[in-house]
Design a protein around this motif. Sequence first.
Motif, PDB file in Angstrom:
ATOM      1  N   LEU A 133       4.738  -3.636  -7.626  1.00 31.24           N
ATOM      2  CA  LEU A 133       3.659  -3.428  -6.660  1.00 31.24           C
ATOM      3  C   LEU A 133       3.681  -4.507  -5.581  1.00 31.24           C
ATOM      4  O   LEU A 133       3.364  -4.237  -4.411  1.00 31.24           O
ATOM      5  CB  LEU A 133       2.307  -3.383  -7.360  1.00 31.24           C
ATOM      6  CG  LEU A 133       2.063  -2.164  -8.260  1.00 31.24           C
ATOM      7  CD1 LEU A 133       0.652  -2.212  -8.849  1.00 31.24           C
ATOM      8  CD2 LEU A 133       2.283  -0.850  -7.505  1.00 31.24           C
ATOM      9  N   ALA A 134       4.077  -5.736  -5.948  1.00 28.66           N
ATOM     10  CA  ALA A 134       4.207  -6.794  -4.942  1.00 28.66           C
ATOM     11  C   ALA A 134       5.330  -6.459  -3.966  1.00 28.66           C
ATOM     12  O   ALA A 134       5.187  -6.639  -2.746  1.00 28.66           O
ATOM     13  CB  ALA A 134       4.473  -8.133  -5.625  1.00 28.66           C
ATOM     14  N   TRP A 135       6.462  -5.955  -4.484  1.00 27.28           N
ATOM     15  CA  TRP A 135       7.558  -5.562  -3.597  1.00 27.28           C
ATOM     16  C   TRP A 135       7.129  -4.416  -2.687  1.00 27.28           C
ATOM     17  O   TRP A 135       7.454  -4.395  -1.491  1.00 27.28           O
ATOM     18  CB  TRP A 135       8.794  -5.162  -4.398  1.00 27.28           C
ATOM     19  CG  TRP A 135       9.941  -4.810  -3.494  1.00 27.28           C
ATOM     20  CD1 TRP A 135      10.337  -3.562  -3.118  1.00 27.28           C
ATOM     21  CD2 TRP A 135      10.801  -5.730  -2.811  1.00 27.28           C
ATOM     22  NE1 TRP A 135      11.403  -3.635  -2.239  1.00 27.28           N
ATOM     23  CE2 TRP A 135      11.705  -4.956  -2.040  1.00 27.28           C
ATOM     24  CE3 TRP A 135      10.899  -7.117  -2.783  1.00 27.28           C
ATOM     25  CZ2 TRP A 135      12.691  -5.550  -1.252  1.00 27.28           C
ATOM     26  CZ3 TRP A 135      11.881  -7.698  -1.994  1.00 27.28           C
ATOM     27  CH2 TRP A 135      12.758  -6.918  -1.242  1.00 27.28           C
ATOM     28  N   GLN A 136       6.407  -3.473  -3.240  1.00 28.71           N
ATOM     29  CA  GLN A 136       5.917  -2.345  -2.450  1.00 28.71           C
ATOM     30  C   GLN A 136       5.067  -2.825  -1.281  1.00 28.71           C
ATOM     31  O   GLN A 136       5.209  -2.332  -0.148  1.00 28.71           O
ATOM     32  CB  GLN A 136       5.108  -1.414  -3.369  1.00 28.71           C
ATOM     33  CG  GLN A 136       4.776  -0.049  -2.797  1.00 28.71           C
ATOM     34  CD  GLN A 136       3.998   0.781  -3.806  1.00 28.71           C
ATOM     35  OE1 GLN A 136       2.832   0.498  -4.081  1.00 28.71           O
ATOM     36  NE2 GLN A 136       4.631   1.797  -4.361  1.00 28.71           N
ATOM     37  N   ALA A 137       4.208  -3.803  -1.526  1.00 28.91           N
ATOM     38  CA  ALA A 137       3.356  -4.340  -0.453  1.00 28.91           C
ATOM     39  C   ALA A 137       4.188  -5.057   0.614  1.00 28.91           C
ATOM     40  O   ALA A 137       3.937  -4.894   1.821  1.00 28.91           O
ATOM     41  CB  ALA A 137       2.318  -5.298  -1.052  1.00 28.91           C
ATOM     42  N   LYS A 138       5.177  -5.835   0.188  1.00 25.52           N
ATOM     43  CA  LYS A 138       6.026  -6.540   1.152  1.00 25.52           C
ATOM     44  C   LYS A 138       6.834  -5.550   1.992  1.00 25.52           C
ATOM     45  O   LYS A 138       6.951  -5.692   3.217  1.00 25.52           O
ATOM     46  CB  LYS A 138       6.978  -7.496   0.423  1.00 25.52           C
ATOM     47  CG  LYS A 138       6.287  -8.639  -0.308  1.00 25.52           C
ATOM     48  CD  LYS A 138       7.306  -9.525  -1.004  1.00 25.52           C
ATOM     49  CE  LYS A 138       6.629 -10.636  -1.799  1.00 25.52           C
ATOM     50  NZ  LYS A 138       6.087 -10.159  -3.072  1.00 25.52           N
ATOM     51  N   ALA A 139       7.411  -4.543   1.338  1.00 26.46           N
ATOM     52  CA  ALA A 139       8.216  -3.554   2.056  1.00 26.46           C
ATOM     53  C   ALA A 139       7.349  -2.735   3.011  1.00 26.46           C
ATOM     54  O   ALA A 139       7.793  -2.385   4.114  1.00 26.46           O
ATOM     55  CB  ALA A 139       8.926  -2.640   1.065  1.00 26.46           C
ATOM     56  N   THR A 140       6.121  -2.440   2.609  1.00 29.20           N
ATOM     57  CA  THR A 140       5.208  -1.693   3.490  1.00 29.20           C
ATOM     58  C   THR A 140       4.953  -2.470   4.775  1.00 29.20           C
ATOM     59  O   THR A 140       4.976  -1.903   5.876  1.00 29.20           O
ATOM     60  CB  THR A 140       3.876  -1.415   2.767  1.00 29.20           C
ATOM     61  OG1 THR A 140       4.118  -0.569   1.636  1.00 29.20           O
ATOM     62  CG2 THR A 140       2.883  -0.720   3.698  1.00 29.20           C
ATOM     63  N   ALA A 141       4.715  -3.769   4.646  1.00 24.85           N
ATOM     64  CA  ALA A 141       4.447  -4.584   5.833  1.00 24.85           C
ATOM     65  C   ALA A 141       5.638  -4.583   6.784  1.00 24.85           C
ATOM     66  O   ALA A 141       5.474  -4.494   8.012  1.00 24.85           O
ATOM     67  CB  ALA A 141       4.095  -6.008   5.412  1.00 24.85           C
ATOM     68  N   VAL A 142       6.857  -4.666   6.241  1.00 28.77           N
ATOM     69  CA  VAL A 142       8.056  -4.621   7.085  1.00 28.77           C
ATOM     70  C   VAL A 142       8.182  -3.258   7.749  1.00 28.77           C
ATOM     71  O   VAL A 142       8.477  -3.152   8.950  1.00 28.77           O
ATOM     72  CB  VAL A 142       9.313  -4.941   6.255  1.00 28.77           C
ATOM     73  CG1 VAL A 142      10.574  -4.767   7.101  1.00 28.77           C
ATOM     74  CG2 VAL A 142       9.245  -6.357   5.699  1.00 28.77           C
ATOM     75  N   ALA A 143       7.950  -2.183   6.981  1.00 29.11           N
ATOM     76  CA  ALA A 143       8.090  -0.827   7.524  1.00 29.11           C
ATOM     77  C   ALA A 143       7.105  -0.570   8.653  1.00 29.11           C
ATOM     78  O   ALA A 143       7.445   0.067   9.653  1.00 29.11           O
ATOM     79  CB  ALA A 143       7.906   0.201   6.408  1.00 29.11           C
ATOM     80  N   VAL A 144       5.871  -1.058   8.515  1.00 30.40           N
ATOM     81  CA  VAL A 144       4.867  -0.870   9.568  1.00 30.40           C
ATOM     82  C   VAL A 144       5.295  -1.589  10.850  1.00 30.40           C
ATOM     83  O   VAL A 144       5.183  -1.038  11.954  1.00 30.40           O
ATOM     84  CB  VAL A 144       3.486  -1.352   9.084  1.00 30.40           C
ATOM     85  CG1 VAL A 144       2.501  -1.441  10.247  1.00 30.40           C
ATOM     86  CG2 VAL A 144       2.944  -0.413   8.011  1.00 30.40           C
ATOM     87  N   ARG A 145       5.809  -2.808  10.718  1.00 30.48           N
ATOM     88  CA  ARG A 145       6.304  -3.534  11.903  1.00 30.48           C
ATOM     89  C   ARG A 145       7.438  -2.756  12.569  1.00 30.48           C
ATOM     90  O   ARG A 145       7.487  -2.620  13.800  1.00 30.48           O
ATOM     91  CB  ARG A 145       6.793  -4.916  11.505  1.00 30.48           C
ATOM     92  CG  ARG A 145       5.692  -5.891  11.115  1.00 30.48           C
ATOM     93  CD  ARG A 145       6.249  -7.075  10.324  1.00 30.48           C
ATOM     94  NE  ARG A 145       7.147  -7.903  11.109  1.00 30.48           N
ATOM     95  CZ  ARG A 145       8.014  -8.768  10.571  1.00 30.48           C
ATOM     96  NH1 ARG A 145       8.104  -8.895   9.249  1.00 30.48           N
ATOM     97  NH2 ARG A 145       8.786  -9.502  11.365  1.00 30.48           N
ATOM     98  N   LEU A 146       8.345  -2.244  11.755  1.00 29.34           N
ATOM     99  CA  LEU A 146       9.476  -1.501  12.300  1.00 29.34           C
ATOM    100  C   LEU A 146       9.036  -0.210  12.976  1.00 29.34           C
ATOM    101  O   LEU A 146       9.565   0.161  14.030  1.00 29.34           O
ATOM    102  CB  LEU A 146      10.462  -1.164  11.183  1.00 29.34           C
ATOM    103  CG  LEU A 146      11.700  -2.031  11.042  1.00 29.34           C
ATOM    104  CD1 LEU A 146      12.555  -1.534   9.886  1.00 29.34           C
ATOM    105  CD2 LEU A 146      12.524  -2.044  12.331  1.00 29.34           C
ATOM    106  N   LEU A 147       8.076   0.476  12.381  1.00 31.45           N
ATOM    107  CA  LEU A 147       7.635   1.746  12.957  1.00 31.45           C
ATOM    108  C   LEU A 147       6.987   1.524  14.320  1.00 31.45           C
ATOM    109  O   LEU A 147       7.160   2.342  15.242  1.00 31.45           O
ATOM    110  CB  LEU A 147       6.664   2.440  11.996  1.00 31.45           C
ATOM    111  CG  LEU A 147       6.518   3.945  12.150  1.00 31.45           C
ATOM    112  CD1 LEU A 147       7.857   4.660  12.042  1.00 31.45           C
ATOM    113  CD2 LEU A 147       5.558   4.493  11.091  1.00 31.45           C
ATOM    114  N   LYS A 148       6.268   0.430  14.473  1.00 30.57           N
ATOM    115  CA  LYS A 148       5.701   0.097  15.784  1.00 30.57           C
ATOM    116  C   LYS A 148       6.823  -0.175  16.790  1.00 30.57           C
ATOM    117  O   LYS A 148       6.745   0.236  17.959  1.00 30.57           O
ATOM    118  CB  LYS A 148       4.765  -1.102  15.662  1.00 30.57           C
ATOM    119  CG  LYS A 148       3.499  -0.802  14.865  1.00 30.57           C
ATOM    120  CD  LYS A 148       2.578  -2.007  14.797  1.00 30.57           C
ATOM    121  CE  LYS A 148       1.340  -1.696  13.957  1.00 30.57           C
ATOM    122  NZ  LYS A 148       0.531  -0.587  14.495  1.00 30.57           N
ATOM    123  N   ALA A 149       7.868  -0.855  16.323  1.00 25.98           N
ATOM    124  CA  ALA A 149       9.009  -1.116  17.202  1.00 25.98           C
ATOM    125  C   ALA A 149       9.698   0.191  17.592  1.00 25.98           C
ATOM    126  O   ALA A 149      10.107   0.364  18.759  1.00 25.98           O
ATOM    127  CB  ALA A 149       9.996  -2.052  16.509  1.00 25.98           C
TER     128      ALA A 149
END
Length: 339
Positions: free
Chosen positions: A138-154
Amino acid sequence: MPRIVPVLDLSRFEQGASEHRTFLADLRSASRDIGFFYLAGHGISRAEISEVLTASRRFFALAEADKLAIEMVRSSQFRGYTRAGGELTKGKADWREQLDIGVERQPMAQGPGIPAWTPLQGPNQWPAALPELKPALLAWQAKATAVAVRLLKAFALSLDQPEDAFDPIYREQPNHRMKIVRYPGREATGGDQGVGAHKDGGFLTLLLQDDNKGLQVEYDGSWVDVDPIPGTLVVNIGELLELASNGYLRATVHRVVTPPAGIERISVPFFFSAKLDATIPLLELPEELAAQARGPASDPDNPLFRDVGTNVLKGRLRSHPDVARRHYADLLGRETGAG
């Protein structure tokens, strides 16, 4: 030979105007040309990467009975353990064992008129013999989500859209999913198909690899190795971004080849997607980009739908026929492509 799959540094996205602009140009180019890239500068530490890989190895080292106690066939959410050969890609067995988890949410109420995909929301299955696995994943899921959101904005900015263009279709209840995967060496498999050639659904896939190779991407009629680079994630475009961009961005076909005898490969793919009740919009691209959009490359035998829940359920039913037979027998063979 020059590297075909480029390395992009996400930290450039948050730097000054010049770095920001060139990062967006590089992102658009990499995503349109090959659809795969390595991501550095994502902010996840080497220690955090090591932690999730170690937790994954501990799970796969459990006794078979402990893993089968949370077998996926028990879950209408398609969560849980699948033994090697238990998942199909285009009808053929994938030689990997894996644990699927999704977002921990309460099941949705069922009844007449409720969409067929609603049982997909619900709890995960966790191994009683390894209680530390749940917080680690679940910790990895949260970290990966944060990266994915940044990328999607890009990605939105790279297509000359507002930064928050995709927010309404994932904000509050994104439908992300992840796996921990073990590919056994070739002496323990029935073939060299670790995972058969396919495209990913969703917006983006963020893949963590261990030190062993096997991932390949189709490029210009050939298979190109995407060998591990320490500290990076491998990113590829999903079919939802292909749909939203009218094919300007392409979801790329890829596969995993079974490791040589005596070697196992561990990977952690994270699939970031939209809310299950969302409908994927068609972005109004600027004239220059729109002229280069080729339309989504939908397979007639496996069509894409703009309704996210329908798309997700279709893919799950095809990949896991045992779960489909137990929990979705009434849907098999319908025109949604579930059969």
